[in-house]
Scaffold this motif. Structure first.
Motif, PDB file in Angstrom:
ATOM      1  N   PRO A 194     -29.178 -18.273  -3.062  1.00 37.01           N
ATOM      2  CA  PRO A 194     -28.726 -19.664  -3.232  1.00 37.01           C
ATOM      3  C   PRO A 194     -29.619 -20.483  -4.166  1.00 37.01           C
ATOM      4  CG  PRO A 194     -28.761 -19.029  -0.916  1.00 37.01           C
ATOM      5  CD  PRO A 194     -29.497 -17.981  -1.650  1.00 37.01           C
ATOM      6  N   LYS A 195     -30.843 -20.038  -4.387  1.00 40.51           N
ATOM      7  CA  LYS A 195     -31.791 -20.838  -5.159  1.00 40.51           C
ATOM      8  C   LYS A 195     -31.720 -20.559  -6.667  1.00 40.51           C
ATOM      9  CE  LYS A 195     -35.107 -20.877  -1.325  1.00 40.51           C
ATOM     10  NZ  LYS A 195     -36.501 -20.557  -0.904  1.00 40.51           N
ATOM     11  N   TYR A 196     -31.153 -19.413  -7.074  1.00 40.19           N
ATOM     12  CA  TYR A 196     -31.169 -19.035  -8.487  1.00 40.19           C
ATOM     13  C   TYR A 196     -29.769 -18.656  -8.956  1.00 40.19           C
ATOM     14  CZ  TYR A 196     -36.255 -18.839  -8.097  1.00 40.19           C
ATOM     15  OH  TYR A 196     -37.577 -19.169  -7.898  1.00 40.19           O
ATOM     16  N   VAL A 205     -33.453 -18.775 -13.491  1.00 38.17           N
ATOM     17  CA  VAL A 205     -33.587 -17.323 -13.423  1.00 38.17           C
ATOM     18  C   VAL A 205     -34.883 -16.970 -12.701  1.00 38.17           C
ATOM     19  CG1 VAL A 205     -33.666 -15.187 -14.761  1.00 38.17           C
ATOM     20  CG2 VAL A 205     -32.366 -17.139 -15.629  1.00 38.17           C
ATOM     21  N   LEU A 206     -34.788 -15.909 -11.892  1.00 37.13           N
ATOM     22  CA  LEU A 206     -35.960 -15.340 -11.244  1.00 37.13           C
ATOM     23  C   LEU A 206     -36.130 -13.904 -11.741  1.00 37.13           C
ATOM     24  CD1 LEU A 206     -38.280 -15.286  -9.168  1.00 37.13           C
ATOM     25  CD2 LEU A 206     -36.599 -14.502  -7.467  1.00 37.13           C
ATOM     26  N   TYR A 207     -37.299 -13.650 -12.250  1.00 41.15           N
ATOM     27  CA  TYR A 207     -37.623 -12.286 -12.695  1.00 41.15           C
ATOM     28  C   TYR A 207     -38.552 -11.664 -11.663  1.00 41.15           C
ATOM     29  CZ  TYR A 207     -39.828  -8.474 -15.248  1.00 41.15           C
ATOM     30  OH  TYR A 207     -40.306  -7.259 -15.620  1.00 41.15           O
ATOM     31  N   ILE A 208     -38.142 -10.523 -11.074  1.00 38.40           N
ATOM     32  CA  ILE A 208     -38.929  -9.826 -10.061  1.00 38.40           C
ATOM     33  C   ILE A 208     -39.408  -8.508 -10.653  1.00 38.40           C
ATOM     34  CG2 ILE A 208     -38.938  -8.767  -7.779  1.00 38.40           C
ATOM     35  CD1 ILE A 208     -36.774 -10.697  -6.938  1.00 38.40           C
ATOM     36  N   ASP A 209     -40.710  -8.338 -10.683  1.00 39.35           N
ATOM     37  CA  ASP A 209     -41.300  -7.083 -11.151  1.00 39.35           C
ATOM     38  C   ASP A 209     -41.450  -6.174  -9.944  1.00 39.35           C
ATOM     39  OD1 ASP A 209     -42.596  -5.040 -12.340  1.00 39.35           O
ATOM     40  OD2 ASP A 209     -44.317  -6.192 -13.065  1.00 39.35           O
ATOM     41  N   ALA A 210     -40.478  -5.273  -9.772  1.00 41.63           N
ATOM     42  CA  ALA A 210     -40.482  -4.374  -8.621  1.00 41.63           C
ATOM     43  C   ALA A 210     -41.159  -3.048  -8.918  1.00 41.63           C
ATOM     44  CB  ALA A 210     -39.041  -4.134  -8.151  1.00 41.63           C
ATOM     45  N   ASP A 211     -41.755  -2.950 -10.105  1.00 40.06           N
ATOM     46  CA  ASP A 211     -42.502  -1.730 -10.430  1.00 40.06           C
ATOM     47  C   ASP A 211     -43.911  -1.899  -9.863  1.00 40.06           C
ATOM     48  OD1 ASP A 211     -43.569   0.555 -11.421  1.00 40.06           O
ATOM     49  OD2 ASP A 211     -42.984   0.211 -13.500  1.00 40.06           O
ATOM     50  N   MET A 212     -44.032  -1.631  -8.588  1.00 39.92           N
ATOM     51  CA  MET A 212     -45.285  -1.911  -7.898  1.00 39.92           C
ATOM     52  C   MET A 212     -46.394  -0.927  -8.249  1.00 39.92           C
ATOM     53  SD  MET A 212     -43.796  -3.128  -4.192  1.00 39.92           S
ATOM     54  CE  MET A 212     -42.310  -2.133  -4.230  1.00 39.92           C
ATOM     55  N   ARG A 213     -46.039   0.111  -8.939  1.00 39.52           N
ATOM     56  CA  ARG A 213     -47.055   1.071  -9.374  1.00 39.52           C
ATOM     57  C   ARG A 213     -47.633   0.706 -10.740  1.00 39.52           C
ATOM     58  NH1 ARG A 213     -43.223   3.686  -6.465  1.00 39.52           N
ATOM     59  NH2 ARG A 213     -43.901   5.260  -4.962  1.00 39.52           N
ATOM     60  N   LYS A 214     -46.807   0.093 -11.586  1.00 42.06           N
ATOM     61  CA  LYS A 214     -47.245  -0.243 -12.936  1.00 42.06           C
ATOM     62  C   LYS A 214     -46.505  -1.502 -13.374  1.00 42.06           C
ATOM     63  CE  LYS A 214     -47.751   1.700 -17.570  1.00 42.06           C
ATOM     64  NZ  LYS A 214     -47.425   2.856 -18.451  1.00 42.06           N
ATOM     65  N   GLY A 215     -47.021  -2.645 -12.985  1.00 43.46           N
ATOM     66  CA  GLY A 215     -46.347  -3.898 -13.287  1.00 43.46           C
ATOM     67  C   GLY A 215     -46.406  -4.238 -14.763  1.00 43.46           C
ATOM     68  N   SER A 216     -45.417  -5.032 -15.217  1.00 40.93           N
ATOM     69  CA  SER A 216     -45.343  -5.407 -16.635  1.00 40.93           C
ATOM     70  C   SER A 216     -45.815  -6.828 -16.880  1.00 40.93           C
ATOM     71  CB  SER A 216     -43.906  -5.250 -17.131  1.00 40.93           C
ATOM     72  OG  SER A 216     -43.037  -6.104 -16.402  1.00 40.93           O
ATOM     73  N   CYS A 217     -45.917  -7.660 -15.832  1.00 38.78           N
ATOM     74  CA  CYS A 217     -46.333  -9.059 -16.004  1.00 38.78           C
ATOM     75  C   CYS A 217     -47.729  -9.264 -15.434  1.00 38.78           C
ATOM     76  CB  CYS A 217     -45.348 -10.004 -15.319  1.00 38.78           C
ATOM     77  SG  CYS A 217     -43.696  -9.966 -16.057  1.00 38.78           S
ATOM     78  N   ARG A 218     -48.449 -10.192 -16.033  1.00 36.70           N
ATOM     79  CA  ARG A 218     -49.810 -10.471 -15.591  1.00 36.70           C
ATOM     80  C   ARG A 218     -50.041 -11.985 -15.571  1.00 36.70           C
ATOM     81  NH1 ARG A 218     -49.137  -6.170 -14.272  1.00 36.70           N
ATOM     82  NH2 ARG A 218     -50.286  -4.247 -14.697  1.00 36.70           N
ATOM     83  N   PHE A 219     -49.717 -12.601 -14.423  1.00 41.14           N
ATOM     84  CA  PHE A 219     -49.923 -14.047 -14.287  1.00 41.14           C
ATOM     85  C   PHE A 219     -50.931 -14.358 -13.173  1.00 41.14           C
ATOM     86  CE2 PHE A 219     -45.577 -13.566 -15.903  1.00 41.14           C
ATOM     87  CZ  PHE A 219     -45.709 -14.245 -17.092  1.00 41.14           C
TER      88      PHE A 219
END
Length: 715
Positions: A629-631, A557-571
């Motif tokens: 194809p990768k996910y 699985v790939l998780y994409i955080d597309a909320d570029m104004r207020k992201g939910s992930c911090r890595f």
């Protein structure tokens, strides 16, 4: 057409949830309160604490009472009305005495005798809470009028010595108990006399002097006077004071003052009547002597004439009728003070008087048949008898009034004097604590239901599906533990990983089940968009945990955080914005295997620019084509649809859109509007996820039982 069938399949595979109407039943209301039990418990604790504080802050009050008896024999109204008086509720004589007892005539003397204009109130928060305050009794206090509104203090320097502190903070004088002290201030003189002081050194007192009228009104407002029973003439009076001996002293002074003034008032009435009668008595005596002399002279002129038995009987009968007529006249005068002349009682007395006058007139006519000598003797005898009767009656009245004035007899007597009661009557601490706790609890209940009313949006799944023709594939309950509802970060695992047996995790897996079922029906949903209508609906929580749930079942699985104004992930500090701008490659930006095997994360990135410019071209489309194809699954977390257009730009590129609704917060019009806006950009399958559901509305059946079983298995 295929997409229409796919939407139908998703609708058919949606979890069947019982219908929930927007009305609240009693059972649901109780369940709402139970779900907010910790908030209500907090209100109970706060209410009990407030009640305990108030109960201990209030100074103890001691009650003292007296019992008086009023002589109701003088109640002319009751006598005149007879038994009818009780039926018509004629005012009791005690009512007038109660008003006299509370009059300024009585209370002004009590205020002066008990020195109620002077006050020394102890100061100290700690001592007041512990009820360890000192006491200072003042016999006299004069504060210069220009400074009476300012703050005057007295400080105990010993057990019998004190200092008076002026408003400017300086010690104006040093005094001692039992002595009068004076000190000049502001062109005037301060006088103070302390009769008693029971306190520890360094205790502070606030000194104040009120005017007589204010003290009288305060005493009147605190004085409770009632008649015990109905028209019994028994009056009970009570008063509360912070010192028990002072309460008893004030009540005894009231009783003695009232009794003395009652006696003085009645003695004054007797004295006035006696004075009038003594002035009239010589004239009546002179008239009697005159009639007796006339009778004696007449008998001398004609010789001694003895009255016959008939004449004697005639004279005695007429004398008796005259006496009855005089008594009736007194009764009529007494009745006229209470009633009008037309009243039946007055008319009855008048009729009796007319009958007696008629009898007297008949006797006079019969007397005309006697010889002239006997008629004249009879007339003179009648005059002497009448004047003698009047003179004798006045002498009796004079003697009675002299006895009343000398004996000072009133119509009030003291039955019970006030005694010192050492047990406080106020405050009722337990009642205060119970009332405060109950009031606080009711305030908490109102707050809970007010918060519920603030979320008065759509709650019914069947209504949403009926009005929008879009299925609700899951209901995610509200989790009471706010510490676990965190964002997906490097040091914290997703919720479904930390709490796999929780009902929230089961709800996330129900979304997976519904999507996978439609996948088995030969329609692949490889790219899923998760969006919300408003912020804080929980779309990031749903998307991150859905990605983790898929990874836990072996999917890549790939998780994409597309909320570029207020992201939910911090890595890391790079992400989607860097890839779309060409500054970084996908391999450089992706963060692999974060706490969950098989789950890769592409953050939003930290570069701040207009996200719409990045999404308007085909860069995201090319990136998704490269990643498919990768996910096995790509989940995209998008900004809320109600705020920005980013989600509408991403919607045509995905295979399935999940719209997260905030339970009870959205109106049906807002939900329909969000769907219509999505439909303008494409015709992709859509489904709803109802988040933040109340637990009492979450009839999960198997899931509820499974969550309960999982929690119990940990123990």
């Amino acid at each position: 057409m295929v997409e229409k069938e796919e939407q139908k399949v998703i609708n058919q595979t949606a979890i069947q949830i019982p219908q929930n109407v927007n009305t609240i039943t009693l059972l649901e209301a109780l369940q709402i309160l139970w779900n907010k039990k910790f908030i209500l418990l907090l209100f109970l604790v706060v209410g009990a604490a407030v009640g305990f504080t108030i109960a201990n802050w209030l100074r103890p009050q001691y009650t003292s009472d007296i019992l008086l008896q009023i002589d109701v024999k003088g109640g002319k109204a009751g006598k005149a009305m007879g038994e009818m008086g009780a039926l018509l509720d004629v005012a009791s004589p005690a009512d007038a005495e109660i008003e006299l007892l509370k009059s300024r005539m009585v209370l002004s003397y009590v205020v002066e005798t008990e020195h109620l204009c002077f006050n020394a109130v102890p100061v100290g928060i700690g001592d007041r809470f512990r009820h360890k305050e000192g006491r200072m009794d003042l016999d006299s206090l004069y504060i210069p009028e220009m400074a009476r509104s300012e703050k005057w203090m007295a400080k105990a320097t010993g057990y019998e010595t004190y200092d008076v502190i002026a408003p400017d903070g300086r010690v104006l004088l040093q005094g001692k108990v039992g002595e009068m002290f004076r000190a000049p201030y502001g062109g005037d003189t301060l006088n103070i006399h302390v009769s008693q002081m029971l306190t520890e050194p360094d205790q502070l007192f606030r000194l104040s002097q009120s005017d007589d009228l204010a003290a009288i009104l305060a005493l009147k407002n605190g004085l409770k006077v009632t008649e015990k029973g109905k028209q019994t003439g028994i009056i009970e009076a009570s008063y509360n004071h912070r010192y028990p001996d002072r309460a008893a002293s004030i009540m005894n002074t009231i009783a003695k003052t009232y009794l003395r003034q009652n006696v003085e008032m009645r003695s004054a009435e007797a004295a006035k009547t006696l004075e009038f009668l003594e002035k009239q008595l010589p004239a009546v005596k002179k008239k009697l002597d005159s009639t007796e002399k006339i009778l004696a002279d007449y008998r001398y002129s004609i010789g001694s004439v003895d009255m016959t038995g008939e004449t004697q009987a005639h004279l005695e009968k007429e004398r008796e009728l005259q006496k009855q007529l005089l008594d009736l006249e007194q009764q009529r005068q007494a009745a006229m003070r209470l009633f009008k002349e037309e009243h039946p009682n007055v008319q009855t007395i008048v009729k009796q008087q007319n009958r007696l006058r008629f009898e007297i007139s008949k006797l006079k006519k019969n007397a005309e048949k006697m010889p002239l000598t006997q008629q004249e003797v009879l007339r003179l005898k009648e005059d002497v008898a009448v004047n003698n009767e009047v003179y004798t009656e006045m002498l009796n009245k004079v003697q009675q009034l002299r006895v009343v004035r000398a004996g000072e007899v009133g119509n009030v007597r003291i039955v019970d004097m006030a005694r010192i009661n050492r047990l406080p009557s106020k405050p009722k601490k337990m009642n205060i604590i119970i009332c405060s706790t109950a009031a606080s609890f009711m305030l908490g209940v109102l707050l809970v239901f007010f918060m519920r009313m603030m979320r008065n949006g759509v709650r019914s799944v069947s209504e949403i599906e009926r009005e929008t023709n879009t299925s609700v594939i899951a209901r995610v309950p509200e989790n009471g533990d706010k510490n676990v509802m965190h964002k997906y970060t490097k040091n914290r695992k997703p919720f479904v990983v930390q709490y796999p047996d929780n009902t929230v995790s089961e709800s996330i897996r129900s979304i997976l089940t519904a999507i996978d079922f439609s996948y088995i029906m030969n329609k692949e949903h490889q790219v899923i968009m998760v969006a919300g209508i408003i912020p804080n609906a929980g779309k990031s929580f749903i998307s991150t945990n859905l990605a983790a749930a898929y990874a836990l079942v072996g999917k890549k699985v790939l998780y994409i955080d597309a909320d570029m104004r207020k992201g939910s992930c911090r890595f890391s500090k790079i992400g989607l914005t860097d890839v779309l701008m060409g500054k970084k490659t996908f391999e450089e930006a992706v963060y692999r295997g974060v706490e969950v095997d098989g789950l890769d994360v592409l953050e939003a990135g930290k570069f701040k620019m207009v996200a719409f410019e990045l999404l308007r071209g085909d860069k995201l489309q090319k990136l998704l084509d490269e990643l498919r194809p990768k996910y096995d699954l790509i989940i995209i977390d998008t900004p809320p649809t109600g705020l920005v257009a980013d989600a509408y730009m991403i919607y045509p590129l995905v295979d399935l859109a999940l719209v997260v609704l905030y339970y009870g917060l959205h109106s049906m019009d807002a939900i329909k509007e969000s769907l219509q806006n999505l439909d303008r950009y494409g015709d992709k399958p859509k489904a709803f996820v109802l988040n933040h559901c109340d637990s009492h509305d979450s009839h999960y059946g198997y899931y509820g039982y499974y969550g309960y079983y999982g929690e119990k298995s940990k123990k």
